[in-house]
Design an enzyme around this catalytic site. Structure first.
Site, PDB file in Angstrom:
ATOM      1  N   ASP A   1     -28.984   4.743  -5.051  1.00 15.94           N
ATOM      2  CA  ASP A   1     -27.620   4.274  -4.797  1.00 15.94           C
ATOM      3  C   ASP A   1     -27.013   5.095  -3.656  1.00 15.94           C
ATOM      4  O   ASP A   1     -27.172   6.314  -3.585  1.00 15.94           O
ATOM      5  CB  ASP A   1     -26.769   4.396  -6.064  1.00 15.94           C
ATOM      6  CG  ASP A   1     -25.483   3.600  -5.969  1.00 15.94           C
ATOM      7  OD1 ASP A   1     -25.368   2.586  -6.676  1.00 15.94           O
ATOM      8  OD2 ASP A   1     -24.586   3.999  -5.191  1.00 15.94           O
TER       9      ASP A   1
ATOM     10  N   ASN B   1     -23.415  -4.337 -14.274  1.00 20.17           N
ATOM     11  CA  ASN B   1     -22.056  -4.849 -14.092  1.00 20.17           C
ATOM     12  C   ASN B   1     -22.123  -6.327 -13.729  1.00 20.17           C
ATOM     13  O   ASN B   1     -22.905  -6.716 -12.851  1.00 20.17           O
ATOM     14  CB  ASN B   1     -21.343  -4.071 -12.985  1.00 20.17           C
ATOM     15  CG  ASN B   1     -21.114  -2.622 -13.372  1.00 20.17           C
ATOM     16  OD1 ASN B   1     -20.874  -2.308 -14.530  1.00 20.17           O
ATOM     17  ND2 ASN B   1     -21.208  -1.729 -12.400  1.00 20.17           N
TER      18      ASN B   1
ATOM     19  N   VAL C   1     -21.500  -5.911  -5.642  1.00 22.06           N
ATOM     20  CA  VAL C   1     -22.581  -6.538  -4.875  1.00 22.06           C
ATOM     21  C   VAL C   1     -23.149  -7.658  -5.739  1.00 22.06           C
ATOM     22  O   VAL C   1     -23.639  -7.410  -6.848  1.00 22.06           O
ATOM     23  CB  VAL C   1     -23.686  -5.525  -4.505  1.00 22.06           C
ATOM     24  CG1 VAL C   1     -24.809  -6.223  -3.743  1.00 22.06           C
ATOM     25  CG2 VAL C   1     -23.115  -4.375  -3.687  1.00 22.06           C
TER      26      VAL C   1
ATOM     27  N   HIS D   1     -28.408  -6.368 -10.033  1.00 25.05           N
ATOM     28  CA  HIS D   1     -28.970  -5.022  -9.947  1.00 25.05           C
ATOM     29  C   HIS D   1     -28.674  -4.293 -11.228  1.00 25.05           C
ATOM     30  O   HIS D   1     -27.627  -4.487 -11.836  1.00 25.05           O
ATOM     31  CB  HIS D   1     -28.387  -4.257  -8.750  1.00 25.05           C
ATOM     32  CG  HIS D   1     -26.894  -4.219  -8.730  1.00 25.05           C
ATOM     33  ND1 HIS D   1     -26.147  -5.284  -8.306  1.00 25.05           N
ATOM     34  CD2 HIS D   1     -26.008  -3.256  -9.092  1.00 25.05           C
ATOM     35  CE1 HIS D   1     -24.855  -4.988  -8.386  1.00 25.05           C
ATOM     36  NE2 HIS D   1     -24.740  -3.764  -8.877  1.00 25.05           N
TER      37      HIS D   1
ATOM     38  N   HIS E   1     -28.203  -0.438 -12.735  1.00 27.95           N
ATOM     39  CA  HIS E   1     -28.034   0.971 -12.409  1.00 27.95           C
ATOM     40  C   HIS E   1     -28.844   1.786 -13.418  1.00 27.95           C
ATOM     41  O   HIS E   1     -28.684   1.607 -14.628  1.00 27.95           O
ATOM     42  CB  HIS E   1     -26.571   1.396 -12.550  1.00 27.95           C
ATOM     43  CG  HIS E   1     -25.619   0.700 -11.637  1.00 27.95           C
ATOM     44  ND1 HIS E   1     -25.039   1.321 -10.550  1.00 27.95           N
ATOM     45  CD2 HIS E   1     -25.112  -0.566 -11.650  1.00 27.95           C
ATOM     46  CE1 HIS E   1     -24.212   0.467  -9.939  1.00 27.95           C
ATOM     47  NE2 HIS E   1     -24.240  -0.673 -10.585  1.00 27.95           N
TER      48      HIS E   1
HETATM   49  P1  5GP Z   1     -21.829  -2.664  -8.654  1.00 27.13           P
HETATM   50  O1  5GP Z   1     -20.452  -2.096  -8.644  1.00 27.13           O
HETATM   51  O2  5GP Z   1     -21.903  -3.987  -7.928  1.00 27.13           O
HETATM   52  O3  5GP Z   1     -22.438  -2.706 -10.017  1.00 27.13           O
HETATM   53  O4  5GP Z   1     -22.708  -1.626  -7.877  1.00 27.13           O
HETATM   54  C1  5GP Z   1     -23.072  -1.727  -6.534  1.00 27.13           C
HETATM   55  C2  5GP Z   1     -23.697  -0.417  -6.153  1.00 27.13           C
HETATM   56  O5  5GP Z   1     -24.333  -0.581  -4.921  1.00 27.13           O
HETATM   57  C3  5GP Z   1     -22.691   0.727  -5.998  1.00 27.13           C
HETATM   58  O6  5GP Z   1     -23.031   1.775  -6.886  1.00 27.13           O
HETATM   59  C4  5GP Z   1     -22.816   1.124  -4.529  1.00 27.13           C
HETATM   60  O7  5GP Z   1     -22.738   2.519  -4.345  1.00 27.13           O
HETATM   61  C5  5GP Z   1     -24.184   0.586  -4.163  1.00 27.13           C
HETATM   62  N1  5GP Z   1     -24.302   0.173  -2.781  1.00 27.13           N
HETATM   63  C6  5GP Z   1     -23.438  -0.625  -2.073  1.00 27.13           C
HETATM   64  N2  5GP Z   1     -23.894  -0.822  -0.842  1.00 27.13           N
HETATM   65  C7  5GP Z   1     -25.074  -0.151  -0.732  1.00 27.13           C
HETATM   66  C8  5GP Z   1     -26.016   0.014   0.327  1.00 27.13           C
HETATM   67  O8  5GP Z   1     -25.891  -0.510   1.436  1.00 27.13           O
HETATM   68  N3  5GP Z   1     -27.102   0.786   0.046  1.00 27.13           N
HETATM   69  C9  5GP Z   1     -27.298   1.362  -1.178  1.00 27.13           C
HETATM   70  N4  5GP Z   1     -28.406   2.107  -1.338  1.00 27.13           N
HETATM   71  N5  5GP Z   1     -26.435   1.224  -2.196  1.00 27.13           N
HETATM   72  C10 5GP Z   1     -25.334   0.478  -1.972  1.00 27.13           C
END
Ligand code: 5GP
Ligand code: ZN
Length: 118
Positions: free
Chosen positions: A30, A85, A94, A98, A100
């Protein structure tokens, strides 16, 4: 999907630190880690979220990969969380499925989201 960040990571169009890959999934660090271990596992194929009609085999591949990542990181025994999420209330930012994988230190019990809302 052409404008999806995680599709671009899967395709190698956006750089990332990949820690595991197989036919179905990619796991990468992340960008903004919330724990000593914070790795994301995504299916290579685009699905918006867990409600997007994902075949059982593909969903299984994501969760099996999550445990492989935990083992590689040395936290399979000490413990880890797998968080998915989904949509707005859960603050999915995003919209490519995915999970975590979080660990490497003791975590609080209960729901951080509800705690913060008080
Ligand atoms: P969400 O809130 O959608 O469950 O988590 C999205 C995750 O993607 C976040 O923890 C954020 O830090 C990570 N993230 C967003 N953009 C990028 C990226 O370009 N590269 C990487 N490695 N992680 C990302
Ligand atoms: Zn995507």
């Amino acid at each position: 999907m052409s404008d999806c960040i995680f599709c671009k990571i899967v395709e190698g169009e956006i750089p990332s630190t990949i820690v595991y890959e197989d036919d179905a999934v990619v796991a990468f660090e992340d960008l903004n880690p919330q724990m000593p271990v914070h790795t994301l596992v995504v299916p290579k194929k685009h699905y918006d979220n867990i409600g997007d009609g994902i075949p059982d085999t593909e969903l299984g591949a994501v969760f099996n990969a999550a445990n492989k990542v935990a083992a590689m990181k040395g936290i399979a025994e000490s413990g880890y969380r797998v968080i998915v999420n989904t949509n707005d209330d859960a603050q999915q930012s995003v919209h490519h499925l995915h999970v975590h994988v979080l660990g490497g230190a003791p975590m609080n019990s209960g729901s951080p989201a509800l705690d913060e809302a008080d």
